[in-house]
Write a protein that holds these residues in place. Structure first.
Motif, short mmCIF file in Angstrom:
data_model
loop_
_atom_site.label_atom_id
_atom_site.label_comp_id
_atom_site.label_asym_id
_atom_site.label_seq_id
_atom_site.Cartn_x
_atom_site.Cartn_y
_atom_site.Cartn_z
N ARG A 99 0.85 -1.18 0.00
CA ARG A 99 0.00 0.00 0.00
C ARG A 99 0.89 1.24 0.00
NH1 ARG A 99 -5.22 1.76 1.12
NH2 ARG A 99 -5.42 3.67 2.35
N ASP A 119 -2.80 -2.73 -2.46
CA ASP A 119 -3.87 -2.50 -1.50
C ASP A 119 -4.33 -1.04 -1.53
OD1 ASP A 119 -5.62 -2.58 0.64
OD2 ASP A 119 -4.03 -2.58 2.15
N GLY A 120 -5.01 -0.66 -2.61
CA GLY A 120 -5.60 0.68 -2.70
C GLY A 120 -4.58 1.80 -2.73
N SER A 141 -5.43 -6.20 -7.32
CA SER A 141 -5.94 -5.35 -6.25
C SER A 141 -7.25 -5.93 -5.74
CB SER A 141 -6.17 -3.92 -6.75
OG SER A 141 -6.68 -3.10 -5.72
N GLY A 180 -9.51 -4.43 -3.70
CA GLY A 180 -10.52 -3.47 -3.28
C GLY A 180 -10.45 -3.24 -1.77
N GLU A 181 -11.29 -2.36 -1.27
CA GLU A 181 -11.26 -2.03 0.15
C GLU A 181 -11.67 -3.22 1.01
OE1 GLU A 181 -10.40 0.86 2.02
OE2 GLU A 181 -9.33 1.08 0.11
N GLY A 187 -6.43 -3.95 6.47
CA GLY A 187 -6.10 -3.88 5.05
C GLY A 187 -5.02 -4.84 4.63
N ARG A 243 -5.56 4.48 7.10
CA ARG A 243 -6.59 3.66 7.71
C ARG A 243 -6.42 3.68 9.23
NH1 ARG A 243 -5.63 -0.84 3.59
NH2 ARG A 243 -7.23 -0.56 2.01
#
Length: 398
Positions: free
Chosen positions: A57, A86-87, A112, A114-115, A122, A385
């Motif tokens: 990420r 990861d986003g 990926s 997604g959320e 995450g 996050r």
């Protein structure tokens, strides 16, 4: 009489601190020794297929120094790399593809997920996605490694050979962290030293021992064991994940090993105290299970073990109490001596060893700050996050 009583109290406290250090020196699994390196290796008759899962990420800054080292592994068997973006907002996935095209080497899949849904961190959601992609290929082992970890070309081969020789379900190495700035020199070796004190490496590798830990940046995990332990689903809410993973594996009878790395390094920089403070404080209270009583015990314990010795050394001459001075000096000497091997492992000057009480005081403040952030509703924050679950499991997310 009052002054004598006060001096006696200081002397008794220093004596307790010295006793604690003697116990740590002799009875805590020789945590201070740094000779627990990768276990004996033996090449298997047929090298198993290994899937390398890399959750990433916003890692564009470190990826050029880490990903090519994974792609360049000289592993004799089949291996593939699955990087899970990861986003990211910094082009991590695109950069990974460019690096693969430029350097070649092991096959790379970039995806990926997604959320993450509610109840998942995450990183572990990304790991789940990567393992899911890899599982379709039928790997026998999974290498879970962070995006900031650089591996020497023989790293994967040696991990597999060690797992095969020792019958381990997990072989994990604590990557050598970067120590270049002044604050890194003061804080980073102590980070590993404190971890080893909590989870002595010698105990982790013993069958039947309750101590369980791993280092999240480099974990070779038998795929069949991961299925039995329901990894990562069983630890999906772990704000910090490596100890949680090790406990899950031991919970199904798995055999694990953890030691210091020689050829696995973290390339992530922490040049300022602020950077290191965030690294520790974002998850320290989660490691204490968000329990105020455990926090209080931790603060008292850190003060008694690390801060009392230098205070006694100062208080002894001031009050004219030779006993306090001697007890404090002995405790400080034992503390310093146990820290020297870690400084040598990190190739740092030994004059840093007597400064360990100062570093421990910083960790005490970081831990208290972690609790303050939790009760302000900020929880453990990492790359945009925030995780505030009160039942977070002990481990590590880098």
């Amino acid at each position: 009489m009052g002054q004598t009583a006060r001096v006696s109290a200081i002397a008794w406290t220093a004596a307790v601190s010295l006793a604690a250090w003697l116990w740590l020196l002799l009875c805590q699994g020789f945590f201070w020794r740094t000779d627990v390196r990768i276990p004996p290796e033996r090449d298997p008759a047929a090298w198993p297929f290994v899937a390398v899962v890399v959750p990433a990420r916003d890692e564009a800054e470190v990826l050029p120094a880490s990903l090519p080292s994974l792609l360049a592994q000289d592993y004799p068997g089949r291996a593939e790399v699955f990087l899970v973006d990861d986003g990211s907002t910094d082009g991590t996935g695109k950069l990974a593809r460019e690096l693969a095209g430029r350097h070649g080497g092991l096959p790379l899949t970039v995806s990926s997920p997604g959320e993450p849904p509610a109840g998942w961190t995450g990183k572990l959601w990304a790991v789940r996605h990567g393992i899911g992609l890899a599982r379709a290929r039928g790997p026998e082992y999974l290498l879970l490694t962070d995006a900031d970890i650089a591996h020497e070309p023989d790293s994967l081969r040696r991990l597999v050979a060690a797992a095969y020789a020792g019958g381990f379900d997990v072989v994990s190495q604590m990557a050598r962290l970067r120590v270049e700035s002044l604050w890194e020199r003061l804080v980073v070796p102590a980070f590993v030293y404190f971890f080893a004190q909590l989870y002595p490496f010698r105990r982790i590798g013993k069958r039947g021992a309750r101590t369980a830990a791993a280092a999240g940046g480099c974990v070779l995990l038998r795929a069949e064991t991961a299925d039995r332990a329901r990894i990562p689903d069983a630890i999906r809410h772990a704000v910090i994940d490596d100890v949680a993973l090790a406990r899950a594996v031991k919970g199904v009878g798995g055999h694990i090993w953890l030691g210091l790395a020689e050829r696995v390094d973290s390339v992530r920089p922490y040049p300022r105290l602020h950077d290191l403070w965030r690294m520790v404080s974002r998850s320290a209270y989660a490691q204490l299970r968000h329990n105020p009583l455990v926090l209080l015990g931790t603060v008292v314990g850190l003060a008694l073990v690390y801060l009392v010795p230098p205070v006694a050394v100062v208080a002894g001459p001031v009050t004219g109490d030779t006993t306090t001075l001697v007890l404090g000096a002995l405790a400080w000497l034992v503390m310093t001596g146990t820290y020297v091997p870690m400084l040598r492992y990190y190739r740092q000057p030994l004059w840093l060893a007597p400064l360990l009480p100062f570093t421990a005081f910083l960790y005490l403040l970081m831990t208290v700050d972690s609790a303050v952030q939790h009760y302000r509703g900020r929880g453990a924050a990492w790359k945009g996050r925030t995780y505030a679950r009160p039942d977070a499991v002990v481990g590590e997310e880098r």
